[in-house]
Design a protein around this motif. Structure first.
Motif, PDB file in Angstrom:
ATOM      1  N   ASP A  29       0.822  -1.209   0.000  1.00  0.00           N
ATOM      2  CA  ASP A  29       0.000   0.000   0.000  1.00  0.00           C
ATOM      3  C   ASP A  29       0.857   1.261   0.000  1.00  0.00           C
ATOM      4  O   ASP A  29       0.500   2.275   0.596  1.00  0.00           O
ATOM      5  CB  ASP A  29      -0.935   0.001   1.207  1.00  0.00           C
ATOM      6  CG  ASP A  29      -0.188  -0.215   2.521  1.00  0.00           C
ATOM      7  OD1 ASP A  29       1.058  -0.362   2.480  1.00  0.00           O
ATOM      8  OD2 ASP A  29      -0.841  -0.216   3.576  1.00  0.00           O
ATOM      9  N   ASP A  31       1.503   3.366  -2.361  1.00  0.00           N
ATOM     10  CA  ASP A  31       0.899   4.480  -3.094  1.00  0.00           C
ATOM     11  C   ASP A  31      -0.442   4.928  -2.509  1.00  0.00           C
ATOM     12  O   ASP A  31      -1.098   5.808  -3.070  1.00  0.00           O
ATOM     13  CB  ASP A  31       0.710   4.091  -4.566  1.00  0.00           C
ATOM     14  CG  ASP A  31       2.035   3.904  -5.280  1.00  0.00           C
ATOM     15  OD1 ASP A  31       2.980   4.642  -4.948  1.00  0.00           O
ATOM     16  OD2 ASP A  31       2.132   3.014  -6.143  1.00  0.00           O
ATOM     17  N   ASN A  32      -0.863   4.309  -1.395  1.00  0.00           N
ATOM     18  CA  ASN A  32      -2.103   4.700  -0.755  1.00  0.00           C
ATOM     19  C   ASN A  32      -1.920   6.052  -0.070  1.00  0.00           C
ATOM     20  O   ASN A  32      -1.060   6.221   0.797  1.00  0.00           O
ATOM     21  CB  ASN A  32      -2.519   3.635   0.266  1.00  0.00           C
ATOM     22  CG  ASN A  32      -3.890   3.898   0.842  1.00  0.00           C
ATOM     23  OD1 ASN A  32      -4.122   4.896   1.515  1.00  0.00           O
ATOM     24  ND2 ASN A  32      -4.808   2.980   0.588  1.00  0.00           N
ATOM     25  N   GLU A  33      -2.737   7.019  -0.443  1.00  0.00           N
ATOM     26  CA  GLU A  33      -2.553   8.394   0.051  1.00  0.00           C
ATOM     27  C   GLU A  33      -2.787   8.499   1.555  1.00  0.00           C
ATOM     28  O   GLU A  33      -2.045   9.186   2.263  1.00  0.00           O
ATOM     29  CB  GLU A  33      -3.509   9.335  -0.691  1.00  0.00           C
ATOM     30  CG  GLU A  33      -3.289  10.801  -0.357  1.00  0.00           C
ATOM     31  CD  GLU A  33      -4.168  11.710  -1.201  1.00  0.00           C
ATOM     32  OE1 GLU A  33      -4.199  12.925  -0.915  1.00  0.00           O
ATOM     33  OE2 GLU A  33      -4.813  11.203  -2.145  1.00  0.00           O
ATOM     34  N   ASP A  34      -3.790   7.810   2.083  1.00  0.00           N
ATOM     35  CA  ASP A  34      -4.064   7.868   3.517  1.00  0.00           C
ATOM     36  C   ASP A  34      -2.930   7.247   4.325  1.00  0.00           C
ATOM     37  O   ASP A  34      -2.518   7.784   5.362  1.00  0.00           O
ATOM     38  CB  ASP A  34      -5.390   7.162   3.826  1.00  0.00           C
ATOM     39  CG  ASP A  34      -6.581   7.878   3.202  1.00  0.00           C
ATOM     40  OD1 ASP A  34      -6.473   9.111   2.989  1.00  0.00           O
ATOM     41  OD2 ASP A  34      -7.600   7.208   2.902  1.00  0.00           O
ATOM     42  N   LYS A  35      -2.467   6.101   3.839  1.00  0.00           N
ATOM     43  CA  LYS A  35      -1.358   5.442   4.521  1.00  0.00           C
ATOM     44  C   LYS A  35      -0.106   6.325   4.469  1.00  0.00           C
ATOM     45  O   LYS A  35       0.674   6.386   5.432  1.00  0.00           O
ATOM     46  CB  LYS A  35      -1.068   4.095   3.868  1.00  0.00           C
ATOM     47  CG  LYS A  35      -2.150   3.057   4.080  1.00  0.00           C
ATOM     48  CD  LYS A  35      -2.096   2.510   5.500  1.00  0.00           C
ATOM     49  CE  LYS A  35      -3.078   1.354   5.667  1.00  0.00           C
ATOM     50  NZ  LYS A  35      -3.039   0.793   7.040  1.00  0.00           N
TER      51      LYS A  35
END
Length: 455
Positions: A29, A31-35
């Protein structure tokens, strides 16, 4: 200067691409913005609040460094190149690097012990004494690290073990001696070699020493057994000098081979152009180069023969110890001789099968030939014509047209004289070697009757 700057920028871009590709595979993850927002925030509050995030970044830094095959890191690269995403860098990396330093995972390169200097063991003793007395170093302030380069301690240990394993695969003796130049090549550079030598010396697995002769010869003695490295003996100095001589002769042979190939191509080109006089001149140059190569090869064989006798002496001693240990193991495990014999028979059959495979593979190499057979035949005729001419012409052409070859020959003769003057003293150099003798023959003036015992 602009070229150097451009090369640095290209290297940094390549590093960023390699790290980015690795992170996408390693962290699902990524590239997950929230992470990303959660991971890029600064470490604040109590340690229990941010410790999981710290462990995440610490382990990720180690994994990226291992992927890049490096263990000397620059904090600027870590903060601004490795994990940069969307134009932003993690705010917590400064604190992560400081915590890694305080935990001993990051070591300043300038603080590593240098075994190449005199009195280097005194700081080691003082540091151990401080550790025993419970005196810990002051923690680094949270505003960041001040050194330009740091050594990643876990990977330094891994790399050091790899270097020792590399030596073990090429030596059957309890220890090996290698020149500092070759040690640096195996370690991957002078900085890497300095760090690895510091670690191995601190663990008493290696010792640095110097032969103070006409040329300063630096060497390292590495222990390949589970124990510690033995003290440097007089024969170790002689072995280092012989190994250094072998490396110099091999470099000389490479230069001679390059000269030979260049002259051969010129001769063949002259034959194609029907320029017989030029082809004849190059053919004479080939003959002189070949003579120089023969002298250098003979000298190299003599040096390697002496090294082989010393290595055989050490190996024989090791085999004797192994036989005693194996005999005792057979007794302890109540293993019969018949079982051992069956195992040896199976081993012989496997070795024979491997030899047959190697023979089949080797036969295919004989099919490779250099083209243009007509030119080779013409070239052979020219060589026969050279041999029929008086030797004075050969010497004259060698002086006028083969100055480089004459210089190579002179250098070879100089090395030959140096080796002839190299005598292993029976009292000092061989005092620790007994039970193995080198018998003199009329064809080998280097070997003299001496009793050799493993160092």
């Amino acid at each position: 200067m602009d070229v150097e700057k451009r090369d640095i920028e290209e290297a940094e871009e390549m590093m960023m691409k390699m790290v980015a590709d690795f992170l996408r595979k390693e962290v699902r993850d990524w590239d997950n913005e929230d992470k990303m927002k959660a991971r890029f925030k600064a470490l604040s509050g109590q340690r229990c609040d941010w410790e999981p995030l710290y462990l995440f970044w610490r382990d990720l830094i180690i994994k990226v460094a291992r992927h890049l095959h490096i263990f000397i890191l620059r904090p600027l690269h870590i903060k601004h190149l490795w994990f940069r995403q969307g134009g932003l860098s993690p705010l917590c990396l400064d604190r992560v690097l400081v915590e890694m330093y305080n935990a001993g995972d990051l070591l300043p390169v300038t603080h590593l012990l240098d075994p190449t200097t005199e009195g280097w063991r005194l700081p080691q003793i003082l540091r151990k004494a401080a550790h025993v007395m419970g005196l810990s170093r002051a923690s680094t302030p949270l505003d960041g690290l001040t050194e330009d380069c740091y050594v990643l301690a876990p990977l330094l240990k891994e790399k050091s073990l790899e270097v020792v394993k590399c030596f073990s695969e090429n030596h059957w003796t309890p220890s090996c001696i290698i020149t500092m130049k070759k040690f640096q090549e195996i370690c991957g550079g002078s900085k890497e070699a300095s760090a690895i030598l510091s670690y191995l010396s601190e663990c008493r697995k290696a010792k640095y020493f110097v032969v103070n002769k006409i040329d300063r010869i630096e060497g390292v003695k590495v222990c390949l057994d589970p124990g510690v490295v033995s003290s440097i003996t007089s024969i170790d100095y002689n072995v280092l000098h012989l190994i250094w001589t072998v490396e110099k002769l091999e470099q000389q042979l490479d230069l001679i081979d390059q000269r030979y190939e260049k002259s051969k191509k010129s001769a063949l080109a002259s034959l194609k152009g029907r320029n017989k006089s030029a082809a004849l001149r190059y053919a004479k140059e080939l003959k002189l180069t070949s003579q120089s190569r023969d002298k250098c090869t003979n000298l190299l064989d003599r040096v390697e023969e002496v090294l082989g006798v010393i290595a055989d002496a050490e190996s024989s001693n090791k085999v004797s110890e192994a036989i005693q240990i194996s005999t005792q193991a057979l007794k302890d495990n109540q293993t019969s001789i018949e079982e051992v014999t069956l195992c040896l028979q199976d081993l012989d059959e496997n070795i024979d099968s491997l030899k047959q495979v190697d023979k089949v593979l080797g036969s295919n190499l004989a099919l490779a030939e250099i083209g243009d057979e007509d030119l080779e035949d013409e070239f052979t005729k020219l060589e026969l014509e050279i041999e029929s001419q008086p030797s004075q012409n050969l010497v004259k052409v060698g002086i006028d047209d083969s100055t480089g070859v004459a210089e190579v020959s002179a250098a070879t003769n100089s090395l030959s004289n140096a080796l002839s003057n190299l005598n292993l003293k029976e009292g000092a150099a061989l005092e620790s070697v007994t039970g193995y003798s080198v018998k003199t023959t009329s064809k080998n003036p280097v070997s003299k009757e001496a009793n050799l015992e493993p160092a």
